[in-house]
Design a protein around this motif. Structure first.
Motif, mmCIF file in Angstrom:
data_model
loop_
_atom_site.group_PDB
_atom_site.id
_atom_site.type_symbol
_atom_site.label_atom_id
_atom_site.label_comp_id
_atom_site.label_asym_id
_atom_site.label_seq_id
_atom_site.Cartn_x
_atom_site.Cartn_y
_atom_site.Cartn_z
ATOM 1 N N GLU A 7 3.140 1.169 -3.523
ATOM 2 C CA GLU A 7 2.451 1.080 -4.809
ATOM 3 C C GLU A 7 1.080 1.762 -4.703
ATOM 4 O O GLU A 7 0.606 2.076 -3.627
ATOM 5 C CB GLU A 7 2.242 -0.386 -5.211
ATOM 6 C CG GLU A 7 3.506 -1.232 -5.225
ATOM 7 C CD GLU A 7 3.207 -2.715 -5.291
ATOM 8 O OE1 GLU A 7 2.085 -3.087 -5.679
ATOM 9 O OE2 GLU A 7 4.100 -3.511 -4.930
ATOM 10 N N GLY A 8 0.426 1.955 -5.825
ATOM 11 C CA GLY A 8 -0.957 2.410 -5.835
ATOM 12 C C GLY A 8 -1.136 3.887 -5.558
ATOM 13 O O GLY A 8 -0.189 4.636 -5.291
ATOM 14 N N GLU A 9 -2.402 4.322 -5.594
ATOM 15 C CA GLU A 9 -2.742 5.725 -5.461
ATOM 16 C C GLU A 9 -2.460 6.264 -4.057
ATOM 17 O O GLU A 9 -1.970 7.379 -3.899
ATOM 18 C CB GLU A 9 -4.215 5.943 -5.827
ATOM 19 C CG GLU A 9 -4.509 5.756 -7.299
ATOM 20 C CD GLU A 9 -3.633 6.632 -8.189
ATOM 21 O OE1 GLU A 9 -3.537 7.847 -7.892
ATOM 22 O OE2 GLU A 9 -3.045 6.115 -9.155
ATOM 23 N N ARG A 10 -2.800 5.488 -3.038
ATOM 24 C CA ARG A 10 -2.543 5.968 -1.680
ATOM 25 C C ARG A 10 -1.044 6.124 -1.438
ATOM 26 O O ARG A 10 -0.607 7.055 -0.758
ATOM 27 C CB ARG A 10 -3.151 5.014 -0.646
ATOM 28 C CG ARG A 10 -3.058 5.589 0.764
ATOM 29 C CD ARG A 10 -3.739 4.744 1.801
ATOM 30 N NE ARG A 10 -3.670 5.378 3.113
ATOM 31 C CZ ARG A 10 -4.055 4.800 4.242
ATOM 32 N NH1 ARG A 10 -4.575 3.579 4.226
ATOM 33 N NH2 ARG A 10 -3.952 5.435 5.396
ATOM 34 N N GLN A 18 3.766 9.413 -0.438
ATOM 35 C CA GLN A 18 5.089 9.848 -0.882
ATOM 36 C C GLN A 18 5.134 11.364 -1.081
ATOM 37 O O GLN A 18 6.146 12.011 -0.770
ATOM 38 C CB GLN A 18 5.453 9.118 -2.178
ATOM 39 C CG GLN A 18 5.704 7.624 -1.977
ATOM 40 C CD GLN A 18 5.673 6.837 -3.263
ATOM 41 O OE1 GLN A 18 5.828 7.384 -4.351
ATOM 42 N NE2 GLN A 18 5.450 5.528 -3.158
ATOM 43 N N LYS A 19 4.037 11.923 -1.571
ATOM 44 C CA LYS A 19 3.960 13.378 -1.742
ATOM 45 C C LYS A 19 4.031 14.085 -0.390
ATOM 46 O O LYS A 19 4.747 15.093 -0.240
ATOM 47 C CB LYS A 19 2.650 13.725 -2.452
ATOM 48 C CG LYS A 19 2.440 15.203 -2.694
ATOM 49 C CD LYS A 19 1.105 15.449 -3.395
ATOM 50 C CE LYS A 19 0.839 16.939 -3.572
ATOM 51 N NZ LYS A 19 -0.482 17.169 -4.229
ATOM 52 N N LYS A 57 1.141 7.003 -3.595
ATOM 53 C CA LYS A 57 1.597 8.243 -4.224
ATOM 54 C C LYS A 57 1.312 9.452 -3.330
ATOM 55 O O LYS A 57 2.130 10.372 -3.224
ATOM 56 C CB LYS A 57 0.908 8.416 -5.574
ATOM 57 C CG LYS A 57 1.369 7.417 -6.634
ATOM 58 C CD LYS A 57 0.605 7.619 -7.932
ATOM 59 C CE LYS A 57 1.028 6.585 -8.976
ATOM 60 N NZ LYS A 57 0.253 6.724 -10.238
ATOM 61 N N GLU A 58 0.144 9.444 -2.699
ATOM 62 C CA GLU A 58 -0.212 10.545 -1.808
ATOM 63 C C GLU A 58 0.699 10.568 -0.587
ATOM 64 O O GLU A 58 1.129 11.644 -0.129
ATOM 65 C CB GLU A 58 -1.670 10.416 -1.381
ATOM 66 C CG GLU A 58 -2.215 11.624 -0.643
ATOM 67 C CD GLU A 58 -2.248 12.888 -1.492
ATOM 68 O OE1 GLU A 58 -2.171 13.991 -0.898
ATOM 69 O OE2 GLU A 58 -2.352 12.788 -2.729
ATOM 70 N N GLU A 80 0.812 -1.206 0.000
ATOM 71 C CA GLU A 80 0.000 0.000 0.000
ATOM 72 C C GLU A 80 0.851 1.264 0.000
ATOM 73 O O GLU A 80 0.509 2.266 -0.652
ATOM 74 C CB GLU A 80 -0.921 -0.006 1.220
ATOM 75 C CG GLU A 80 -1.967 1.082 1.228
ATOM 76 C CD GLU A 80 -2.951 0.939 2.376
ATOM 77 O OE1 GLU A 80 -3.858 1.794 2.472
ATOM 78 O OE2 GLU A 80 -2.814 -0.004 3.181
#
Length: 509
Positions: free
Chosen positions: A466-469, A474-475, A471-472, A463
Motif C-alpha cells: 500500500e501507499g506511495e513507497r 512495484q514500479k 507504488k515505487e 508498506e
C-alpha cells in the motif's frame, strides 16, 4: 541303375536349371522387396523420432552435477534444459540416495545417472558436514570417474563437466580425464565476490571490533551485518564456512565460470570478476514459461524433494482479489526460531492482507496453537507449494521471503515486491540488494535478539502493498522483470553467453 545317354541327360537337365533359375529370381525379388520395406520402415521410424525429439544431432555433451539439495538442483536442472534446447546433449547426475527420493514430473530434457556420496542407503542425515563432504569427495570422485569412462565407452564421451561450486573436486576428476570443466555458482556474484576476498586473504576475519563498513570492488559499501552470516560471524559454523570459502580453491583451473544471475542485475561486480576468470552470466535459470516461453511446456523445475498440493494453493488464490495476498515462504532449508515463528504468525494475523504461508512439515510444530483455525478465513497454511506458479498469480501482492538466491531471482523475474527477513548464509547480502540497490522491497528490522516483531511484520507488508513507497517498489519490480526477460530472450546477455559456451565446446570436441 541305367544311366541316360548324354544327350537325353542334357535334355532332362534343361528344365531343372530353368526351374531353379525361376526360384532364385523370385527369391531375390522377394528379398529386394523385404529390404525396401525394412529400410522404408526404419526411415519412417527415424523421421518420427526426429519429429518427437527422440533422435537429434547434438553439438556437444555436458555432464551436469549439482550439489544434492533442492536449491542447487533447481537452477542447474534449468540450465540443462536451456542446453538441451540449444542441441547439447545433457547427462544429469545426482547421488544414488537422492535419486530414489526425488519426485519428478517426467522432464525428458536429459538422462539421469547416479554416483555415490558414500551414503547410498540412508542419505547424509545428521552427519557432520565436514565428514559428509570428505566422504563425498572420496567416493564421489571414484564413481564420477567410472561414469565418465562408461559414457566415453558407450560412444558418447562428455565434452564438459558442469559442476556445482559447493563441490570443487569434480574439476580435478574431469582434468585427469582430459575433459573441460565449468564451475556453476548458484549464489549471486556479489556473494561470490565476498568469498573470493576471504579466500585470498584480502578480507581479514574475524572483522575488527567497531568496523563499520566493508568496501570491496564491484560492491556497494556493506555493513558487517550485510555480509554472508558465515563471514560476519565466521565462528558460527566452521564446517559450512570452510565449504563456502573452499568454492574458490581451484576456480583458477576451471575453463568456465558460470553464474546464475544476469548482467544488468549485477553489472559492476560481474565486470570486475570477469577480469579474473572466463566468467559468464547465464541466468535467471527459472522455468521458461515465466520469462519468454522459448521452451515448450516448461512450467516447473521438474524435480522436487517435497510434495505439494498444487491444486489447493491455486484454487485458494483464484478466490482472492488481485494483489491482496502476502505469500510467505522461507525455502527448503531455513529454520526459524520458535519466537520468530510466533511473531511472524501474529504479524500475519494482524495484517490487513490475506496470506499464503508455506510451513515445511519439519517446522509445523512451531506454529502457535490454534493459529491455523483462528485465521482460516484470511489465510492458508501449506507444507509446500508450486512457488513459481504462486508468484505468477495475480492475487499475490508481495513475497515475505528469507532471501535465498533462487527465491530472490524468481521474485525479480516475476516482478513481485519483497519483504526481506534474511536468516543466514547469503541471505543478508541479498536483502541489502533487495532494499538498497534494486529497490524492490523492504528489509524488516530486527531487535537486539535478532527477532522481527509482529508489529513490524504487519508494517512492512502494509508498506510494500500500500501507499506511495509501495507504488515505487512495484514500479521497480516491473522494471527488473522486463530486464530479466530480455537477458534470456534471443540475443539477450545470458542467451549470448550460453551460445558462446556451446560454440567453444564444439571447437574443442
Amino acid at each position: 541303375m541305367t544311366c541316360l545317354p548324354r544327350k537325353q541327360h542334357l535334355q532332362f537337365r534343361g528344365p531343372i536349371v530353368h526351374y531353379i533359375f525361376l526360384l532364385l529370381y523370385n527369391w531375390l525379388l522377394h528379398f529386394r522387396l523385404n529390404i525396401q520395406t525394412h529400410f522404408r520402415a526404419k526411415l519412417q521410424s527415424l523421421e518420427q523420432k526426429m519429429e518427437k525429439g527422440q533422435l537429434r544431432a547434438y553439438k556437444a555433451h555436458c555432464l551436469i552435477l549439482p550439489y544434492p539439495s533442492q536449491g542447487h538442483i533447481n537452477p542447474m536442472l534449468q540450465f540443462a534444459k536451456l542446453l538441451d534446447h540449444k542441441e547439447v546433449r545433457v547427462t544429469l547426475v545426482t547421488t544414488r540416495f537422492l535419486y530414489k527420493t526425488m519426485h519428478s514430473s517426467g522432464s525428458s530434457c536429459a538422462a539421469w545417472e547416479t554416483i555415490s556420496d558414500g551414503f547410498d542407503d540412508t542419505g547424509k542425515g545428521d552427519t557432520n558436514i565436514d565428514i559428509y563432504l570428505e566422504r563425498f569427495r572420496q567416493v564421489g570422485s571414484k564413481t564420477l570417474a567410472k561414469l565418465l569412462e562408461k559414457l566415453s565407452n558407450s560412444g558418447s564421451p562428455v565434452d564438459c563437466v558442469v559442476y556445482d561450486a559447493f563441490m570443487p573436486w569434480p574439476l580435478d576428476v574431469a582434468k585427469k580425464l582430459g575433459i573441460a570443466g565449468a564451475v556453476f555458482f548458484t549464489q549471486s556474484c556479489a556473494v561470490d565476490n565476498v568469498y573470493y576476498h576471504v579466500h585470498r586473504g584480502l578480507l581479514k576475519l574475524p572483522l575488527a571490533d567497531g568496523q563499520s563498513q566493508i568496501l570491496l570492488p564491484g560492491l556497494p559499501a556493506l555493513d558487517p551485518l550485510d555480509l554472508p552470516s558465515f563471514v560476519s560471524d565466521c565462528g558460527s559454523c566452521p564446517a559450512v564456512y570452510r565449504m563456502l570459502v573452499g568454492q574458490l580453491s581451484n576456480v583458477d583451473k576451471a575453463d568456465w565460470v558460470l553464474c546464475n544471475t544476469f548482467y544488468d542485475l549485477e553489472e559492476q561486480v560481474v565486470d570486475w570478476m570477469a577480469k579474473l576468470w572466463r566468467l559468464r552470466t547465464v541466468g535467471p535459470t527459472i522455468p521458461s514459461n515465466y520469462l519468454n516461453k522459448r521452451l515448450k511446456d516448461d512450467k516447473e523445475y521438474s524435480v522436487n524433494l517435497f510434495k505439494s498440493d498444487n491444486d489447493a494453493c491455486i484454487k485458494w488464490l483464484n478466490e482472492r482479489p488481485k494483489g491482496s495476498v502476502a505469500y510467505v515462504s522461507f525455502g527448503s532449508l531455513a529454520e526459524l526460531e520458535d519466537e520468530q515463528m510466533e511473531e511472524l504468525a501474529w504479524g500475519l494475523r494482524r495484517s490487513k492482507s490475506s496470506f499464503l504461508w508455506v510451513v515445511r512439515e519439519s517446522e509445523a510444530t512451531k506454529v502457535p496453537k490454534g493459529f491455523i483455525e483462528e485465521t482460516s478465513e484470511k489465510g492458508l497454511v501449506v507444507s509446500w507449494c508450486p512457488q513459481m506458479e504462486v508468484l505468477a498469480h495475480e492475487a499475490v501482492g508481495c513475497f515475505v521471503t528469507h532471501c535465498g538466491w533462487n527465491s530472490t531471482l524468481e521474485a525479480l523475474s516475476l516482478g513481485v515486491p519483497m519483504v526481506a527477513l534474511p536468516q543466514w548464509s547469503d541471505q543478508h547480502t541479498n536483502a541489502k540488494y533487495i532494499m538498497d540497490v534494486w529497490e524492490v522491497g523492504v528489509r524488516a528490522p530486527t531487535d537486539e535478539k535478532g527477532v522481527v516483531r509482529q508489529v513490524l511484520v504487519k508494517q512492512c507488508i502494509s508498506e510494500v502493498m500500500e501507499g506511495e513507497r509501495g507504488k515505487e517498489i512495484q514500479k521497480n519490480a516491473a522494471k527488473w522483470k522486463e530486464l530479466a526477460r530480455k537477458a534470456v530472450d534471443e540475443g539477450g546477455s545470458s542467451d549470448k553467453n550460453i551460445d558462446e559456451f556451446i560454440a567453444k565446446l564444439q571447437t574443442q570436441s
